[in-house]
Design a protein around this motif. Sequence first.
Motif, short mmCIF file in Angstrom:
data_model
loop_
_atom_site.label_atom_id
_atom_site.label_comp_id
_atom_site.label_asym_id
_atom_site.label_seq_id
_atom_site.Cartn_x
_atom_site.Cartn_y
_atom_site.Cartn_z
N ASN A 177 57.49 5.58 108.87
CA ASN A 177 58.67 5.93 109.67
C ASN A 177 59.83 6.24 108.75
N ARG A 178 60.85 6.89 109.29
CA ARG A 178 61.99 7.34 108.48
C ARG A 178 62.77 6.17 107.88
N TYR A 179 62.94 5.13 108.65
CA TYR A 179 63.84 4.05 108.29
C TYR A 179 63.39 3.27 107.05
N ILE A 180 62.10 3.14 106.87
CA ILE A 180 61.59 2.29 105.79
C ILE A 180 62.02 2.78 104.41
N VAL A 181 62.26 4.07 104.25
CA VAL A 181 62.67 4.57 102.93
C VAL A 181 64.02 3.98 102.52
N PHE A 182 64.88 3.69 103.51
CA PHE A 182 66.17 3.06 103.21
C PHE A 182 65.99 1.57 102.94
N GLN A 183 65.16 0.92 103.73
CA GLN A 183 64.92 -0.51 103.55
C GLN A 183 64.28 -0.81 102.19
N ALA A 184 63.51 0.12 101.69
CA ALA A 184 62.79 -0.10 100.43
C ALA A 184 63.64 0.15 99.18
N LEU A 185 64.86 0.61 99.34
CA LEU A 185 65.69 0.95 98.18
C LEU A 185 65.82 -0.15 97.13
N PRO A 186 65.95 -1.42 97.51
CA PRO A 186 66.02 -2.44 96.47
C PRO A 186 64.76 -2.47 95.60
N HIS A 187 63.63 -2.05 96.16
CA HIS A 187 62.35 -2.12 95.47
C HIS A 187 61.96 -0.81 94.80
N THR A 188 62.52 0.30 95.25
CA THR A 188 62.20 1.59 94.64
C THR A 188 63.20 1.98 93.57
N LEU A 189 64.48 1.71 93.81
CA LEU A 189 65.51 2.12 92.86
C LEU A 189 66.44 0.99 92.42
#
Length: 133
Positions: free
Chosen positions: A74-86
Motif C-alpha cells: 500500500n502507499r502509506y507503508i513507504v512513509f512508515q518505513a522511512l526510519p528503516h530505509t533512510l
Amino acid sequence: MTSPLENLAGPGKSLRAEPPDDAEIQGLTRSGKARLNDACNAQLSLESRFDLAYNAAHALCLAALRRKGYRAANRYIVFQALPHTLGLGPEVWRVLDKCHNTRNLGEYEGLLDVDEKLVESLIEAAQAVAQAL
C-alpha cells in the motif's frame, strides 16, 4: 536478528521481499526529483504544488524501499518505513503522514484543504527524503 522491514514482509503483510531493480529505482528517483522541482514553482496553484510534492515524496520513499529489497502493498507503508530505509525521524514522516491523510481526503472525498504552510512543510520533507536517498 530480524530487521523491522523483515518483520513487515510476508503473506498478508505490508511488504514483500523483491530484489532491487536499478532501473526502477533510478526511474522513481528521477521522477521524484522532477516533481519536487516542479512543486517549488510558486506560479502553480497550491493544490498542484501539493500534488506534485506528495507524489515526489512517495516516489522517493518507494525508491528507498525498493533499494532495500522490498515492495509495498500500500502507499502509506513507504512513509512508515522511512526510519528503516533512510534513517529519517518523525520530523519527516509525521509531515508525510499528515499529507497522506490530506491527499486521501482530497482524492476520495473531494476535501483537499491545503495552505501555504502545509505545502512548504511537505516540500521540505520531500527534500529531506531526496537528500537522504
